[in-house]
Design a protein around this motif. Structure first.
Motif, short mmCIF file in Angstrom:
data_model
loop_
_atom_site.label_atom_id
_atom_site.label_comp_id
_atom_site.label_asym_id
_atom_site.label_seq_id
_atom_site.Cartn_x
_atom_site.Cartn_y
_atom_site.Cartn_z
N ARG A 4 50.67 29.30 44.36
CA ARG A 4 49.37 29.65 44.91
C ARG A 4 49.45 29.50 46.43
N ILE A 42 45.96 33.49 47.04
CA ILE A 42 46.81 34.49 46.38
C ILE A 42 47.65 33.78 45.34
N GLU A 43 47.51 34.19 44.09
CA GLU A 43 48.29 33.59 43.00
C GLU A 43 49.45 34.51 42.67
N LEU A 44 50.63 33.95 42.71
CA LEU A 44 51.85 34.73 42.48
C LEU A 44 52.51 34.30 41.18
N MET B 8 37.91 33.57 41.82
CA MET B 8 38.98 34.48 41.36
C MET B 8 38.38 35.52 40.42
N ILE B 21 49.53 43.99 46.88
CA ILE B 21 50.40 42.94 47.43
C ILE B 21 51.70 42.88 46.64
N LEU B 25 55.34 43.41 48.26
CA LEU B 25 56.39 42.39 48.21
C LEU B 25 57.68 42.99 47.64
N VAL B 33 58.69 39.03 41.59
CA VAL B 33 57.25 38.79 41.66
C VAL B 33 56.61 39.68 40.60
N THR B 34 56.20 39.07 39.50
CA THR B 34 55.76 39.88 38.36
C THR B 34 54.26 40.11 38.34
N GLY B 35 53.54 39.36 39.10
CA GLY B 35 52.10 39.55 39.11
C GLY B 35 51.46 38.87 40.29
N VAL B 36 50.42 39.47 40.82
CA VAL B 36 49.70 38.88 41.95
C VAL B 36 48.21 39.05 41.71
N ARG B 37 47.46 37.98 41.91
CA ARG B 37 45.99 38.06 41.86
C ARG B 37 45.47 37.49 43.17
N GLN B 38 44.53 38.20 43.76
CA GLN B 38 43.96 37.68 45.01
C GLN B 38 42.52 37.24 44.79
N GLY B 39 42.20 36.10 45.33
CA GLY B 39 40.84 35.59 45.25
C GLY B 39 40.37 35.10 46.61
#
Lengths: 94, 94
Positions: A4, A42-44, B8, B21, B25, B33-39
């Motif tokens: 994170r 940002i959660e990776l 989130m 993102i 990347l 980097v298999t997944g990204v969530r932005q909050g």
């Protein structure tokens, strides 16, 4: 594995979004909110074995604008940082 | 007194920013980097004595759109929540 990244505007950088939130909270009747700063989290989802150095490089190259923003990395298994610890991205803007 | 609110998107809600993102990347050469969530993270400077219930009300009324977003409140002195604990804002979107 999850990491994170918290990205905040440096102290001294104007934050119009935060200011708008502060004003809106006041209009809604919430007294005593003296300041608001808004940042990003940002959660990776990362492949196992990704190092903190690699995440740091992602921050410097893409996730944070280190001219005006500082960032903080949270990795699983790492000690929970205390507030203000490990802020990266160079000194605060003047 | 400072409080921090994390907002989130709920699981199942499309996150185009996070997807952008992730793609960027990959283009920069960061593999795995298999997944990204932005909050969002919102730092509030509050008058002493402000209760968690009041911050919760701020979240529901302004800071989070609980239809598509969940939120988490961090208050000083409160135990550091473990990952995923205390997500509020109702069940995940389908």
């Amino acid at each position: 594995m999850k990491a994170r990244v918290h990205v905040m505007l440096k102290d001294g950088v104007l934050d119009p979004q935060g200011e708008a939130i502060r004003h809106a909270l006041g209009s809604l009747g919430f007294e005593g909110v003296t300041g608001v700063r808004q940042g990003k989290v940002i959660e990776l989802d990362l492949a196992p074995g990704t190092t903190e150095a690699q995440v740091d490089e992602m921050c410097r190259k893409l996730l944070a604008n280190t001219v005006i923003e500082s960032y903080r990395i949270e990795l699983p298994g790492a000690p929970v940082p205390t507030s203000g610890a490990e802020e990266r991205g160079g000194p605060d803007a003047a």
